[in-house]
Design a protein around this motif. Structure first.
Motif, short mmCIF file in Angstrom:
data_model
loop_
_atom_site.label_atom_id
_atom_site.label_comp_id
_atom_site.label_asym_id
_atom_site.label_seq_id
_atom_site.Cartn_x
_atom_site.Cartn_y
_atom_site.Cartn_z
N ALA A 94 0.85 -1.20 0.00
CA ALA A 94 0.00 0.00 0.00
C ALA A 94 0.88 1.25 0.00
CB ALA A 94 -0.93 0.00 1.20
N LEU A 95 1.97 1.22 0.76
CA LEU A 95 2.91 2.33 0.78
C LEU A 95 3.58 2.49 -0.60
CD1 LEU A 95 4.54 4.54 2.23
CD2 LEU A 95 6.12 2.76 2.96
N ALA A 96 3.95 1.37 -1.21
CA ALA A 96 4.56 1.42 -2.54
C ALA A 96 3.59 2.04 -3.55
CB ALA A 96 4.98 0.03 -2.99
N ASP A 97 2.32 1.70 -3.44
CA ASP A 97 1.32 2.26 -4.33
C ASP A 97 1.21 3.78 -4.13
OD1 ASP A 97 -0.63 1.85 -6.37
OD2 ASP A 97 -2.22 2.03 -4.87
N GLU A 98 1.24 4.22 -2.88
CA GLU A 98 1.20 5.66 -2.58
C GLU A 98 2.45 6.37 -3.10
OE1 GLU A 98 -0.18 9.21 -1.65
OE2 GLU A 98 -1.37 7.37 -1.54
N LEU A 99 3.62 5.74 -2.93
CA LEU A 99 4.86 6.32 -3.44
C LEU A 99 4.82 6.45 -4.96
CD1 LEU A 99 7.52 4.53 -1.22
CD2 LEU A 99 6.86 6.94 -1.14
N LEU A 100 4.23 5.48 -5.63
CA LEU A 100 4.09 5.53 -7.08
C LEU A 100 3.22 6.71 -7.49
CD1 LEU A 100 4.61 4.27 -9.87
CD2 LEU A 100 2.60 2.83 -9.48
N LYS A 101 2.12 6.92 -6.78
CA LYS A 101 1.25 8.07 -7.08
C LYS A 101 2.00 9.38 -6.85
CE LYS A 101 -2.98 5.64 -5.88
NZ LYS A 101 -3.95 5.41 -4.83
N GLN A 102 2.76 9.47 -5.77
CA GLN A 102 3.54 10.68 -5.50
C GLN A 102 4.60 10.90 -6.59
OE1 GLN A 102 5.17 10.43 -1.54
NE2 GLN A 102 3.14 10.23 -0.61
N HIS A 103 5.22 9.81 -7.03
CA HIS A 103 6.23 9.92 -8.10
C HIS A 103 5.60 10.47 -9.36
CE1 HIS A 103 9.71 9.03 -10.55
NE2 HIS A 103 8.88 8.50 -11.43
N ARG A 104 4.43 9.94 -9.73
CA ARG A 104 3.76 10.42 -10.94
C ARG A 104 3.43 11.91 -10.81
NH1 ARG A 104 1.16 6.45 -14.54
NH2 ARG A 104 1.40 4.39 -13.67
N ALA A 105 2.91 12.31 -9.65
CA ALA A 105 2.53 13.71 -9.44
C ALA A 105 3.75 14.63 -9.42
CB ALA A 105 1.75 13.84 -8.14
N GLY A 106 4.89 14.12 -8.97
CA GLY A 106 6.08 14.95 -8.83
C GLY A 106 7.03 14.91 -10.01
N GLN A 107 6.66 14.18 -11.06
CA GLN A 107 7.56 14.09 -12.20
C GLN A 107 7.77 15.45 -12.83
OE1 GLN A 107 5.75 10.72 -14.44
NE2 GLN A 107 7.90 10.19 -14.75
N ALA A 108 8.98 15.71 -13.21
CA ALA A 108 9.30 16.99 -13.85
C ALA A 108 8.58 17.10 -15.18
CB ALA A 108 10.81 17.09 -14.07
N VAL A 109 8.13 18.31 -15.46
CA VAL A 109 7.51 18.58 -16.75
C VAL A 109 8.58 18.40 -17.82
CG1 VAL A 109 6.45 20.41 -18.14
CG2 VAL A 109 5.89 20.19 -15.72
#
Length: 179
Positions: A94-109
């Motif tokens: 569940a934490l890995a899934d949350e980290l993945l969502k954060q990674h997607r949201a924080g990806q550089a433009v």
């Protein structure tokens, strides 16, 4: 000196930018990770693996003192010993899934979505412009072109820089800080 540091940073960010996978490849790879996390979590939940049981193990490394970890497949009891961390594989997923969502949201433009013929120059100009703005440096297009020409061994002028900055899809944002 500030401008030189900004140019070095822009060059580093430009290199990262042009080394990235294509947007389609990035999305596909991250989707595959998300599916794998979900598949494993669902398989554990449907399996006969025990609930409410855990194994005590020691974590060590990185020059840190060892830590006791009580880990189970799912639903680890909360009544662990003082100074012991308790978690389950399902909780970690569940934490890995949350980290993945954060990674997607924080990806550089992406700095380079057009101008495919000169991605180094486009990425460098966009990043130097971004960094200069955030350091309150007011650089004219001719100055950006001159720095780009030196850094990338190219031949841009003020009009080229104007076109690059005008045709940008979205404003850049700072890259994630290293962890």
């Amino acid at each position: 000196m500030v401008l030189f540091a900004a140019a070095q940073n822009a060059m580093a960010q430009a290199h990262v930018e042009i080394s990235r996978q294509s947007q389609e490849e990035e999305v596909a790879a991250l989707d595959a990770v998300g599916r794998a996390i979900g598949t494993l979590r669902d398989a554990i939940e449907r399996s006969p693996l025990p609930r409410g049981r855990a194994t005590l193990t020691e974590l060590s490394g990185g020059g840190l003192p060892p830590a006791s970890l009580l880990i189970g497949w799912r639903e680890v009891p909360d009544d662990s010993m003082p100074g012991t961390y308790a978690t389950s594989v399902v909780d970690i997923l569940a934490l890995a899934d949350e980290l993945l969502k954060q990674h997607r949201a924080g990806q550089a433009v992406r700095a380079v979505t057009r101008h495919r013929g000169r991605p180094n120059e486009v990425a460098f100009v966009r990043w130097l412009s971004y960094i200069a703005r955030h350091k309150n440096l007011r650089l004219k297009h001719g100055t950006l072109a001159a720095w780009c020409n030196v850094a990338t061994e190219s031949v841009l002028d003020a009009k080229d820089v104007e076109v690059i900055l005008r045709n940008t899809p979205k404003p850049l944002k700072a890259p994630p800080a290293p962890r």
